[in-house]
Each structure stands twice: as structure tokens, then as C-alpha cells.
Design a protein around this motif. Structure first.
Motif, mmCIF file in Angstrom:
data_model
loop_
_atom_site.group_PDB
_atom_site.id
_atom_site.type_symbol
_atom_site.label_atom_id
_atom_site.label_comp_id
_atom_site.label_asym_id
_atom_site.label_seq_id
_atom_site.Cartn_x
_atom_site.Cartn_y
_atom_site.Cartn_z
ATOM 1 N N THR A 1 0.823 -1.217 0.000
ATOM 2 C CA THR A 1 0.000 0.000 0.000
ATOM 3 C C THR A 1 0.856 1.266 0.000
ATOM 4 O O THR A 1 0.325 2.365 -0.190
ATOM 5 C CB THR A 1 -0.939 0.033 1.221
ATOM 6 O OG1 THR A 1 -0.179 -0.044 2.430
ATOM 7 C CG2 THR A 1 -1.942 -1.108 1.167
ATOM 8 N N LYS A 2 2.158 1.135 0.212
ATOM 9 C CA LYS A 2 3.040 2.297 0.110
ATOM 10 C C LYS A 2 3.147 2.778 -1.339
ATOM 11 O O LYS A 2 3.503 3.938 -1.584
ATOM 12 C CB LYS A 2 4.420 1.954 0.657
ATOM 13 C CG LYS A 2 4.424 1.671 2.165
ATOM 14 C CD LYS A 2 5.799 1.260 2.641
ATOM 15 C CE LYS A 2 5.783 0.944 4.139
ATOM 16 N NZ LYS A 2 7.111 0.496 4.624
ATOM 17 N N ASP A 3 2.864 1.880 -2.268
ATOM 18 C CA ASP A 3 2.787 2.270 -3.677
ATOM 19 C C ASP A 3 1.450 2.975 -3.873
ATOM 20 O O ASP A 3 0.390 2.381 -3.681
ATOM 21 C CB ASP A 3 2.875 1.026 -4.567
ATOM 22 C CG ASP A 3 2.889 1.363 -6.052
ATOM 23 O OD1 ASP A 3 2.089 2.220 -6.467
ATOM 24 O OD2 ASP A 3 3.681 0.748 -6.771
ATOM 25 N N SER A 4 1.483 4.251 -4.236
ATOM 26 C CA SER A 4 0.249 5.041 -4.332
ATOM 27 C C SER A 4 -0.725 4.478 -5.357
ATOM 28 O O SER A 4 -1.947 4.583 -5.199
ATOM 29 C CB SER A 4 0.574 6.501 -4.661
ATOM 30 O OG SER A 4 1.306 6.593 -5.877
ATOM 31 N N ASN A 5 -0.208 3.876 -6.424
ATOM 32 C CA ASN A 5 -1.089 3.268 -7.424
ATOM 33 C C ASN A 5 -1.869 2.093 -6.825
ATOM 34 O O ASN A 5 -3.076 1.947 -7.039
ATOM 35 C CB ASN A 5 -0.272 2.783 -8.620
ATOM 36 C CG ASN A 5 0.289 3.932 -9.444
ATOM 37 O OD1 ASN A 5 -0.044 5.090 -9.213
ATOM 38 N ND2 ASN A 5 1.147 3.598 -10.384
ATOM 39 N N VAL A 6 -1.156 1.253 -6.083
ATOM 40 C CA VAL A 6 -1.798 0.114 -5.429
ATOM 41 C C VAL A 6 -2.790 0.596 -4.380
ATOM 42 O O VAL A 6 -3.907 0.068 -4.267
ATOM 43 C CB VAL A 6 -0.737 -0.803 -4.782
ATOM 44 C CG1 VAL A 6 -1.401 -1.884 -3.927
ATOM 45 C CG2 VAL A 6 0.148 -1.445 -5.852
ATOM 46 N N PHE A 7 -2.394 1.617 -3.619
ATOM 47 C CA PHE A 7 -3.274 2.143 -2.580
ATOM 48 C C PHE A 7 -4.583 2.672 -3.163
ATOM 49 O O PHE A 7 -5.669 2.414 -2.628
ATOM 50 C CB PHE A 7 -2.570 3.256 -1.801
ATOM 51 C CG PHE A 7 -3.444 3.893 -0.749
ATOM 52 C CD1 PHE A 7 -3.703 3.240 0.444
ATOM 53 C CD2 PHE A 7 -4.017 5.133 -0.972
ATOM 54 C CE1 PHE A 7 -4.514 3.813 1.413
ATOM 55 C CE2 PHE A 7 -4.837 5.713 -0.011
ATOM 56 C CZ PHE A 7 -5.079 5.059 1.185
ATOM 57 N N LEU A 8 -4.488 3.409 -4.271
ATOM 58 C CA LEU A 8 -5.698 3.929 -4.912
ATOM 59 C C LEU A 8 -6.597 2.803 -5.388
ATOM 60 O O LEU A 8 -7.828 2.865 -5.245
ATOM 61 C CB LEU A 8 -5.326 4.831 -6.091
ATOM 62 C CG LEU A 8 -4.952 6.278 -5.770
ATOM 63 C CD1 LEU A 8 -4.474 6.990 -7.029
ATOM 64 C CD2 LEU A 8 -6.132 7.014 -5.150
ATOM 65 N N ALA A 9 -5.999 1.770 -5.968
ATOM 66 C CA ALA A 9 -6.792 0.630 -6.438
ATOM 67 C C ALA A 9 -7.490 -0.053 -5.269
ATOM 68 O O ALA A 9 -8.671 -0.398 -5.356
ATOM 69 C CB ALA A 9 -5.898 -0.357 -7.182
ATOM 70 N N LEU A 10 -6.775 -0.227 -4.155
ATOM 71 C CA LEU A 10 -7.370 -0.876 -2.988
ATOM 72 C C LEU A 10 -8.446 0.007 -2.354
ATOM 73 O O LEU A 10 -9.446 -0.506 -1.827
ATOM 74 C CB LEU A 10 -6.286 -1.204 -1.959
ATOM 75 C CG LEU A 10 -5.297 -2.303 -2.374
ATOM 76 C CD1 LEU A 10 -4.177 -2.437 -1.348
ATOM 77 C CD2 LEU A 10 -6.009 -3.635 -2.566
ATOM 78 N N VAL B 1 1.688 3.164 -18.333
ATOM 79 C CA VAL B 1 2.744 2.168 -18.141
ATOM 80 C C VAL B 1 2.732 1.744 -16.686
ATOM 81 O O VAL B 1 2.928 2.578 -15.799
ATOM 82 C CB VAL B 1 4.116 2.762 -18.517
ATOM 83 C CG1 VAL B 1 5.203 1.728 -18.256
ATOM 84 C CG2 VAL B 1 4.130 3.176 -19.978
ATOM 85 N N LEU B 2 2.507 0.478 -16.438
ATOM 86 C CA LEU B 2 2.362 -0.003 -15.080
ATOM 87 C C LEU B 2 3.712 -0.006 -14.359
ATOM 88 O O LEU B 2 4.727 -0.371 -14.915
ATOM 89 C CB LEU B 2 1.785 -1.423 -15.085
ATOM 90 C CG LEU B 2 0.402 -1.550 -15.694
ATOM 91 C CD1 LEU B 2 -0.015 -3.008 -15.700
ATOM 92 C CD2 LEU B 2 -0.616 -0.725 -14.925
ATOM 93 N N LYS B 3 3.672 0.416 -13.096
ATOM 94 C CA LYS B 3 4.853 0.416 -12.259
ATOM 95 C C LYS B 3 4.913 -0.861 -11.460
ATOM 96 O O LYS B 3 3.978 -1.212 -10.774
ATOM 97 C CB LYS B 3 4.824 1.626 -11.316
ATOM 98 C CG LYS B 3 5.968 1.687 -10.337
ATOM 99 C CD LYS B 3 5.790 2.862 -9.381
ATOM 100 C CE LYS B 3 6.884 2.895 -8.328
ATOM 101 N NZ LYS B 3 6.687 4.002 -7.369
ATOM 102 N N LYS B 4 6.035 -1.545 -11.510
ATOM 103 C CA LYS B 4 6.183 -2.803 -10.776
ATOM 104 C C LYS B 4 6.475 -2.527 -9.320
ATOM 105 O O LYS B 4 7.362 -1.747 -8.987
ATOM 106 C CB LYS B 4 7.303 -3.645 -11.380
ATOM 107 C CG LYS B 4 6.984 -4.158 -12.773
ATOM 108 C CD LYS B 4 5.915 -5.212 -12.717
ATOM 109 C CE LYS B 4 5.609 -5.768 -14.108
ATOM 110 N NZ LYS B 4 4.527 -6.740 -14.081
ATOM 111 N N ALA B 5 5.696 -3.167 -8.425
ATOM 112 C CA ALA B 5 5.924 -3.018 -6.991
ATOM 113 C C ALA B 5 6.771 -4.164 -6.494
ATOM 114 O O ALA B 5 6.807 -5.232 -7.070
ATOM 115 C CB ALA B 5 4.590 -2.994 -6.238
ATOM 116 N N GLY B 6 7.417 -3.971 -5.348
ATOM 117 C CA GLY B 6 8.200 -5.042 -4.746
ATOM 118 C C GLY B 6 9.661 -4.865 -4.983
ATOM 119 O O GLY B 6 10.455 -5.632 -4.520
#
Length: 201
Positions: free
Chosen positions: A15-24, A196-201
């Protein structure tokens, strides 16, 4: 290895990835919408809109049909154009249907709630595709756990919260505010989540 596991610390890191956080965050709203359609909305239609058992049956049928059809269509389109645009489109469609519903009667309500159902279905599949494409392979299990965690939070806590708010302000205001939350998240996604998708991890 996090794949295939439910790991709270891994979810918090993602969730520190803002893109992932917005999706969640959008998934939490989706879970709330799903719960509302199963619980709060039928009560609202019966008590305030004069629906009978037949109309409620039609409402549920349209809801499930719209959810199913939207996922089939979204899957194919997301493969071609990517899921980002469909997450935004789904939230906006759901917002439109929910915001207009309080001002209509019977057929109009059924039509707009079907539109909202389509929006929920579109967002559901697009967001699932987006999250699975965003994270690395080792985080596939974790992101699946995160998806259902946030969905469950919305599903189980959203409808009661809406009911409490509605008891004070009425359903028209509460549904309008809820629809506004969809728009806010959709706009944030449109601005923040890049093609362009950003890879998390």
C-alpha cells in the motif's frame, strides 16, 4: 516467499505504492457497493420507493446479470487496452447510477441501478487485473489477500455506515455523498495511475 500467502506486513508494504493504494481504496468502495446492493438498497426501495416483491426480484436479477456481463466484456477489453481506463470508467459509471437513483421512480431506478451494477462489475475485474499486473510474481498471493481484505472491509462495514448516515440525513444525501467518493477516487486514478504499469516489490 510471499506468493500464495496472506501476509499483513506484505499488504502494508504494497500500500506504500500510491497506485496500489488507490486501487485498494476503490476496491473498498466496490465492496461497500456490493454490500449495499444486497442489503441496504432493497430496504430503501421497499420503504421509500414503494417497490414490491416483484420489483425487488427484478432488481436482483438485473444486478447479477449486469455484474456478470460487465466482467466478460471488461476482460476482453482490458486485454486489448489495459485495465487502467476501465477502473476509472467503472467507478464513474457506478457513481452516475447511484447519484441519479434517488430522484427517479420504478423503471428509471431499475435502469440507473443496472448502470451502477455494470460500473461495479467493470471496476471489479479491471482492478483485479491491474493489481496482478502491477506487482511482481512473488507478491501475487499477497495482493490477492489484500484485494479481499479491502473488499471485505467495504462489504461488511460500508452498508451499516451508510444506513447510520441515512438515518440522520436521508438516503438521497447519503447516496449522493457515496457517489461523490467514487468520483474522487476515479479522478485520483485518472491523474495518478499512468498507462505504463509500475512494478511493486
Amino acid at each position: 516467499k510471499l506468493a500464495g500467502s496472506f501476509n499483513i506486513s506484505g499488504i502494508l508494504n504494497l500500500t506504500k505504492d500510491s497506485n496500489v493504494f488507490l486501487a485498494l481504496l476503490g476496491i473498498t468502495l466496490y465492496g461497500t457497493g456490493y454490500g449495499i446492493f444486497l442489503t441496504t438498497m432493497p430496504a430503501y426501495l421497499l420503504q421509500e420507493k414503494g417497490f414490491d416483491a416483484t420489483y425487488i426480484g427484478v432488481f436482483f436479477s438485473l444486478f447479477y446479470v449486469a455484474i456478470s456481463i460487465s466482467q466478460v466484456i471488461t476482460g476482453k477489453l482490458s486485454d486489448r487496452f489495459g485495465p487502467n481506463i476501465f477502473m476509472v470508467f467503472g467507478l464513474m459509471l457506478a457513481s452516475l447510477g447511484l447519484a441519479i437513483t434517488p430522484f427517479l421512480d420504478f423503471i428509471g431506478i431499475l435502469f440507473m441501478l443496472t448502470i451502477a451494477s455494470l460500473g461495479l462489475g467493470v471496476f471489479y475485474l479491471a482492478s483485479m487485473i491491474f493489481l496482478n499486473e502491477t506487482v511482481d510474481e512473488s507478491f501475487k498471493g499477497t495482493i490477492s489477500g489484500a484485494y479481499y481484505l479491502f473488499w471485505g472491509i467495504g462489504m461488511f462495514f460500508g452498508p451499516p455506515a451508510l444506513s447510520v448516515i441515512s438515518s440522520y440525513s436521508g438516503y438521497t444525501i447519503s447516496l449522493t455523498v457515496y457517489a461523490l467518493l467514487f468520483i474522487i477516487v476515479a479522478v485520483a486514478m485518472a491523474i495518478k495511475i499512468k498507462p505504463v504499469l509500475k512494478k511493486a516489490g
